[in-house]
Design a protein around this motif. Structure first.
Motif, mmCIF file in Angstrom:
data_model
loop_
_atom_site.group_PDB
_atom_site.id
_atom_site.type_symbol
_atom_site.label_atom_id
_atom_site.label_comp_id
_atom_site.label_asym_id
_atom_site.label_seq_id
_atom_site.Cartn_x
_atom_site.Cartn_y
_atom_site.Cartn_z
ATOM 1 N N LEU A 272 0.819 -1.217 0.000
ATOM 2 C CA LEU A 272 0.000 0.000 0.000
ATOM 3 C C LEU A 272 0.857 1.273 0.000
ATOM 4 O O LEU A 272 0.655 2.137 -0.866
ATOM 5 C CB LEU A 272 -0.968 -0.029 1.180
ATOM 6 C CG LEU A 272 -1.951 1.130 1.238
ATOM 7 C CD1 LEU A 272 -2.851 1.134 0.020
ATOM 8 C CD2 LEU A 272 -2.804 1.044 2.495
ATOM 9 N N PRO A 273 1.845 1.388 0.908
ATOM 10 C CA PRO A 273 2.700 2.576 0.830
ATOM 11 C C PRO A 273 3.404 2.702 -0.514
ATOM 12 O O PRO A 273 3.562 3.807 -1.041
ATOM 13 C CB PRO A 273 3.721 2.357 1.958
ATOM 14 C CG PRO A 273 3.117 1.394 2.857
ATOM 15 C CD PRO A 273 2.173 0.560 2.060
ATOM 16 N N VAL B 108 0.960 4.115 -2.956
ATOM 17 C CA VAL B 108 0.700 5.526 -2.668
ATOM 18 C C VAL B 108 1.890 6.375 -3.103
ATOM 19 O O VAL B 108 1.715 7.488 -3.629
ATOM 20 C CB VAL B 108 0.374 5.729 -1.174
ATOM 21 C CG1 VAL B 108 0.185 7.199 -0.862
ATOM 22 C CG2 VAL B 108 -0.874 4.978 -0.794
ATOM 23 N N ALA B 109 3.093 5.847 -2.907
ATOM 24 C CA ALA B 109 4.270 6.583 -3.373
ATOM 25 C C ALA B 109 4.208 6.768 -4.889
ATOM 26 O O ALA B 109 4.557 7.833 -5.411
ATOM 27 C CB ALA B 109 5.536 5.828 -2.977
ATOM 28 N N LEU C 215 1.468 7.047 -6.570
ATOM 29 C CA LEU C 215 0.487 8.115 -6.798
ATOM 30 C C LEU C 215 1.122 9.488 -6.605
ATOM 31 O O LEU C 215 0.825 10.430 -7.343
ATOM 32 C CB LEU C 215 -0.674 7.963 -5.815
ATOM 33 C CG LEU C 215 -1.744 6.960 -6.178
ATOM 34 C CD1 LEU C 215 -2.778 6.899 -5.082
ATOM 35 C CD2 LEU C 215 -2.408 7.393 -7.475
ATOM 36 N N ILE C 216 1.989 9.582 -5.592
ATOM 37 C CA ILE C 216 2.645 10.869 -5.341
ATOM 38 C C ILE C 216 3.482 11.263 -6.551
ATOM 39 O O ILE C 216 3.493 12.426 -6.970
ATOM 40 C CB ILE C 216 3.503 10.787 -4.062
ATOM 41 C CG1 ILE C 216 2.588 10.648 -2.853
ATOM 42 C CG2 ILE C 216 4.386 12.013 -3.914
ATOM 43 C CD1 ILE C 216 3.313 10.473 -1.558
ATOM 44 N N THR D 41 2.816 10.409 -9.569
ATOM 45 C CA THR D 41 1.870 10.825 -10.602
ATOM 46 C C THR D 41 1.457 12.275 -10.392
ATOM 47 O O THR D 41 1.362 13.052 -11.347
ATOM 48 C CB THR D 41 0.628 9.923 -10.568
ATOM 49 O OG1 THR D 41 1.052 8.585 -10.464
ATOM 50 C CG2 THR D 41 -0.214 10.119 -11.799
ATOM 51 N N VAL D 42 1.211 12.632 -9.124
ATOM 52 C CA VAL D 42 0.860 14.028 -8.840
ATOM 53 C C VAL D 42 1.989 14.945 -9.285
ATOM 54 O O VAL D 42 1.741 16.005 -9.886
ATOM 55 C CB VAL D 42 0.567 14.217 -7.335
ATOM 56 C CG1 VAL D 42 0.445 15.688 -6.998
ATOM 57 C CG2 VAL D 42 -0.691 13.501 -6.950
ATOM 58 N N GLY D 43 3.225 14.533 -9.010
ATOM 59 C CA GLY D 43 4.350 15.345 -9.436
ATOM 60 C C GLY D 43 4.352 15.550 -10.940
ATOM 61 O O GLY D 43 4.572 16.653 -11.436
ATOM 62 N N VAL E 53 1.661 15.321 -13.029
ATOM 63 C CA VAL E 53 0.539 16.170 -13.428
ATOM 64 C C VAL E 53 0.849 17.623 -13.092
ATOM 65 O O VAL E 53 0.624 18.531 -13.905
ATOM 66 C CB VAL E 53 -0.761 15.719 -12.722
ATOM 67 C CG1 VAL E 53 -1.884 16.680 -13.004
ATOM 68 C CG2 VAL E 53 -1.131 14.329 -13.146
ATOM 69 N N ALA E 54 1.399 17.844 -11.894
ATOM 70 C CA ALA E 54 1.675 19.215 -11.476
ATOM 71 C C ALA E 54 2.718 19.849 -12.383
ATOM 72 O O ALA E 54 2.570 21.003 -12.799
ATOM 73 C CB ALA E 54 2.163 19.211 -10.028
ATOM 74 N N ALA F 44 1.023 20.743 -15.585
ATOM 75 C CA ALA F 44 0.063 21.827 -15.409
ATOM 76 C C ALA F 44 0.774 23.159 -15.214
ATOM 77 O O ALA F 44 0.283 24.204 -15.645
ATOM 78 C CB ALA F 44 -0.839 21.540 -14.210
ATOM 79 N N LEU F 45 1.936 23.143 -14.566
ATOM 80 C CA LEU F 45 2.594 24.406 -14.258
ATOM 81 C C LEU F 45 3.487 24.898 -15.384
ATOM 82 O O LEU F 45 3.834 26.073 -15.424
ATOM 83 C CB LEU F 45 3.431 24.268 -12.986
ATOM 84 C CG LEU F 45 2.628 24.027 -11.712
ATOM 85 C CD1 LEU F 45 3.533 23.996 -10.513
ATOM 86 C CD2 LEU F 45 1.568 25.086 -11.535
ATOM 87 N N LEU G 279 3.244 23.700 -18.990
ATOM 88 C CA LEU G 279 2.740 23.658 -20.364
ATOM 89 C C LEU G 279 1.958 24.926 -20.664
ATOM 90 O O LEU G 279 0.996 25.250 -19.976
ATOM 91 C CB LEU G 279 1.832 22.440 -20.545
ATOM 92 C CG LEU G 279 1.238 22.291 -21.940
ATOM 93 C CD1 LEU G 279 2.298 21.884 -22.929
ATOM 94 C CD2 LEU G 279 0.116 21.293 -21.936
ATOM 95 N N ARG G 280 2.395 25.659 -21.639
ATOM 96 C CA ARG G 280 1.669 26.867 -22.021
ATOM 97 C C ARG G 280 1.247 26.746 -23.467
ATOM 98 O O ARG G 280 2.055 26.433 -24.327
ATOM 99 C CB ARG G 280 2.571 28.096 -21.890
ATOM 100 C CG ARG G 280 2.733 28.552 -20.487
ATOM 101 C CD ARG G 280 3.655 29.740 -20.448
ATOM 102 N NE ARG G 280 3.917 30.102 -19.071
ATOM 103 C CZ ARG G 280 3.136 30.908 -18.367
ATOM 104 N NH1 ARG G 280 2.070 31.455 -18.926
ATOM 105 N NH2 ARG G 280 3.417 31.198 -17.118
#
Lengths: 204, 480
Positions: A145-146, A149-150, A152-153, A155-157, A159-160, A163-164, A166-167
């Protein structure tokens, strides 16, 4: 005091001193070199604890990545080639010092591990299971599980970061190969028949 | 070995993870005009997740993955509250996000990721899951704060948040490593059993100090509050409304897991620490809120004061005190969404209604919204018979019943000081003339108007009918 404990104190104190250097040295290149030394000393501590894979991963990933960071710092500080060469000589003594401490640590480590008689603490490893195999089994069973979740973290990195950064710029000319190959002559060239006109204006 | 049962216990989170991935892909391939679909699908996902949480809890308390994940009434309450708050945030934030051309799909997916972090955090049964849940939440929050890329203020807030957040994560991890060193386990239930047996009491208390600092950082309790006003002010208001509400629920869950579940034996050590944090937060939050001219900053300092009240409940260390802390977190989250929601409703492209003076004469322009804001402000101030009053009352009661009369007195004094700055907003709305060049107009977005109205009216209704909600919170701590 056993020799292992002595080695631990050596590595740990080098790590602490180097970590202090990271935050107190004014020269960014020195600070980065100090950071490399910190990571390396920690990797030595891990090797003492029989965590071979983690120690090597630390060296490969962090020390490698930090070296890239180091390059960036040099690139940003001295852009001219001559200045870079100058920088190389200027930073050489610190680099050599760090390398020497690393060498010392490696020799100490080899000596300690050669002299050691006590078996590893973990029974599975004592029975001959490879370190990386043990790690893999732990990650996919007890720590599944950890581990997820790691992921997923990370993945967030991802996506972020997109998102921050790409223009979508307006007015940038993109090449669209499909549209280009579909172009026909009649889309591009328009033949207009115009009546011929005589120039009525008087010549001056 | 993990088996199917473990995954079934984890179903709400597993479903949410899958749904986020689908939404992420959908957003990448859908055309700009159909973006509303992402919005409504997100809300649908939240609804299904809430149903899964409820249906899971109906099968009783359980643990999965060797005690790393816990399904219990506490997790259920906090998860449902977080899901509800997140749904409110999406509905309130949509016009703001669209007006400012902030990445629409990314706002939704990152907020959902943050919610997933909240859910994993409040269900965590081991130190490692607490840390990972927290990182998932905060990492998404950093990105959300920076999402308005054209605003330098937003980037500044994100950097401050990131650096201080990384520092606090480091402190928390350091504390965890000490606890691990003293007890030899990451499992919170085992830690509780090991604490009386371990000879390393000093090491435990040393680790505890760092855990408390980490918790205080995440709550934004003084003296670890420095990031909060800047982040609240700098981030897009649509994001402020989220980070001002749901993470507080996560923080109370984290504090209860670490302190009440893992280290109840050290109550004598952490009680005074929390009391000091509570007093400092009350003082700094209440006093600095008075001098603010920015509404968002004022609400940020008011958050700090409210976290002080929440700590009063936590510091009691009793089942009643814990229930009060959860109740207070839910009450605060609802008040925060309403208060920031008003700013969202009055903002439009190119204009942020984030100064207190921007609300001048709101009553003449939009009496309904002025009324909603007044309800929210009275509730935040703790005026009877609103929701916030009963939350404050119960907190003071918890402090008194735990034998901390002086702490309750301090809380009461600062509640009166707090009245001043909340009432100032009401005064500005009702008794000041609108500025000559003011173009104050409320948003015409229907979902926003409805949700905001319901949210503010809920503060009124729950002020009367708070009993069942509180009983629910209390059951989480007395049933076991």
């Amino acid at each position: 005091m056993s020799i292992e404990l002595l080695a631990f104190y050596l590595f740990a104190s080098v790590a602490v001193v180097a970590a202090l250097g990271v935050i107190s040295l004014r020269n960014p290149v020195h600070a980065v070199l100090s950071l490399v030394l910190t990571f390396f000393s920690i990797a030595c501590v891990w090797l003492l604890l029989d965590a071979e894979f983690l120690a090597l991963a630390l060296v490969v990933v962090y020390v490698g990545a930090v070296m890239v960071l180091f390059l960036f710092v040099v690139m940003m500080l001295d852009i001219k080639v001559a200045a870079t060469r100058e920088g190389f000589i200027r930073f050489l003594p610190v680099g050599i010092a760090v390398a020497l401490v690393m060498l010392l640590e490696m020799l100490a480590l080899i000596g300690v591990r050669a002299m050691r008689v006590a078996p590893p603490a973990d029974p599975a490893i004592a029975n001959g299971m490879a370190n990386i195999q043990w790690l893999g089994q732990a990650l996919y069973t007890r720590f599944l599980l950890p581990f997820e979740v790691a992921a997923l973290i990370l993945t967030v990195g991802l996506v972020a970061a997109v998102a921050l950064t790409l223009r979508r710029r307006e007015g940038v000319r993109h090449q669209d190969a499909a549209r280009q190959s579909q172009a026909r002559a009649r889309d591009r060239v328009r033949l207009v028949s115009m009546p011929a006109e005589r120039n009525e204006e008087p010549r001056s | 070995m993990p088996n199917l049962n473990d995954i079934l216990t984890l179903l709400p989170e597993a479903y949410l993870t899958g749904a986020i991935c689908v939404l992420l892909l959908l957003d990448a391939f859908i055309s700009e005009r159909q973006r509303a679909a992402v919005h409504w699908l997100t809300l649908l996902v939240l609804g299904i997740t809430a149903l899964l949480v409820i249906s899971g809890q109906m099968q009783g308390t359980a643990s999965a993955f060797g005690g790393m994940y816990l399904r219990d009434p506490l997790a259920e309450i906090l998860k449902l509250a977080a899901i509800a708050v997140t749904a409110i945030v999406f509905l309130l934030a949509r016009p703001y996000i669209e007006d400012r051309r902030i990445a629409f799909g990314e706002f939704h997916t990152l907020t959902l990721f943050a919610l997933l972090g909240v859910m994993l955090l409040v269900s965590a049964g081991s130190l490692i899951m607490i840390y990972l849940g927290l990182e998932l939440l905060t990492l998404s929050s950093y990105a959300l704060v920076a999402l308005n890329r054209d605003s330098p203020l937003s980037s500044e807030a994100a950097i401050k948040y990131f650096v201080l957040g990384a520092l606090s994560s480091g402190l928390l991890l350091y504390g965890m490593s000490m606890i691990y060193g003293a007890t030899g386990t990451l499992d919170l239930n085992v830690i509780r059993m090991m604490v009386p047996m371990t000879p390393h009491h000093g090491l435990l208390v040393f680790g505890l100090v760092f855990l408390i600092v980490g918790i205080a950082f995440k709550f934004g309790a003084a003296p670890f509050h420095m990031w909060l006003p800047d982040v609240y002010e700098g981030s897009p208001t649509a994001v402020t409304v989220f980070i001002g509400s749901a993470p507080k629920l996560a923080a109370v869950g984290m504090a209860l897991r670490l302190l009440d579940m893992g280290l109840p034996e050290l109550l004598r050590d952490w009680q005074p620490m929390l009391a000091v944090l509570a007093v400092l937060s009350l003082a700094i939050g209440s006093l600095l809120a008075i001098v603010q001219t920015s509404l968002k900053r004022m609400l940020a300092y008011s958050t700090i004061a409210h976290m002080g009240y929440l700590f009063l409940g936590l510091a009691a260390g009793t089942a009643f005190g814990n229930a009060v802390a959860v109740f207070y977190a839910i009450a605060y989250a609802l008040m925060a969404t309403a208060a920031f929601g008003i700013i969202l409703a009055l903002s439009r492209a190119g204009f942020e209604a984030d100064q207190i003076d921007d609300l001048k004469g709101l009553n003449q322009r939009s009496p309904w919204f002025a009324g909603l804001m007044a309800i929210t402000m009275f509730s935040l101030a703790g005026v009877p018979p609103l929701f916030g009053f009963f939350a404050k009352l119960l907190v003071l009661q918890a402090a008194i019943s735990a034998g901390m009369l002086w702490l309750a007195l301090v809380g009461a004094v600062f509640a009166i000081i707090g009245l001043y700055y909340y009432l100032r907003v009401v005064k500005v709305m009702y008794f000041d003339k609108p500025a000559a060049d003011s173009v104050l107009a409320a948003s015409r977005n229907l979902p926003l108007r409805w949700v905001l109205s319901l949210n503010a009216l809920a503060l009124l209704v729950l002020g009367v009918l708070w009993g069942p909600l509180f009983d629910w919170c209390l059951r989480a701590f007395t049933a076991a």
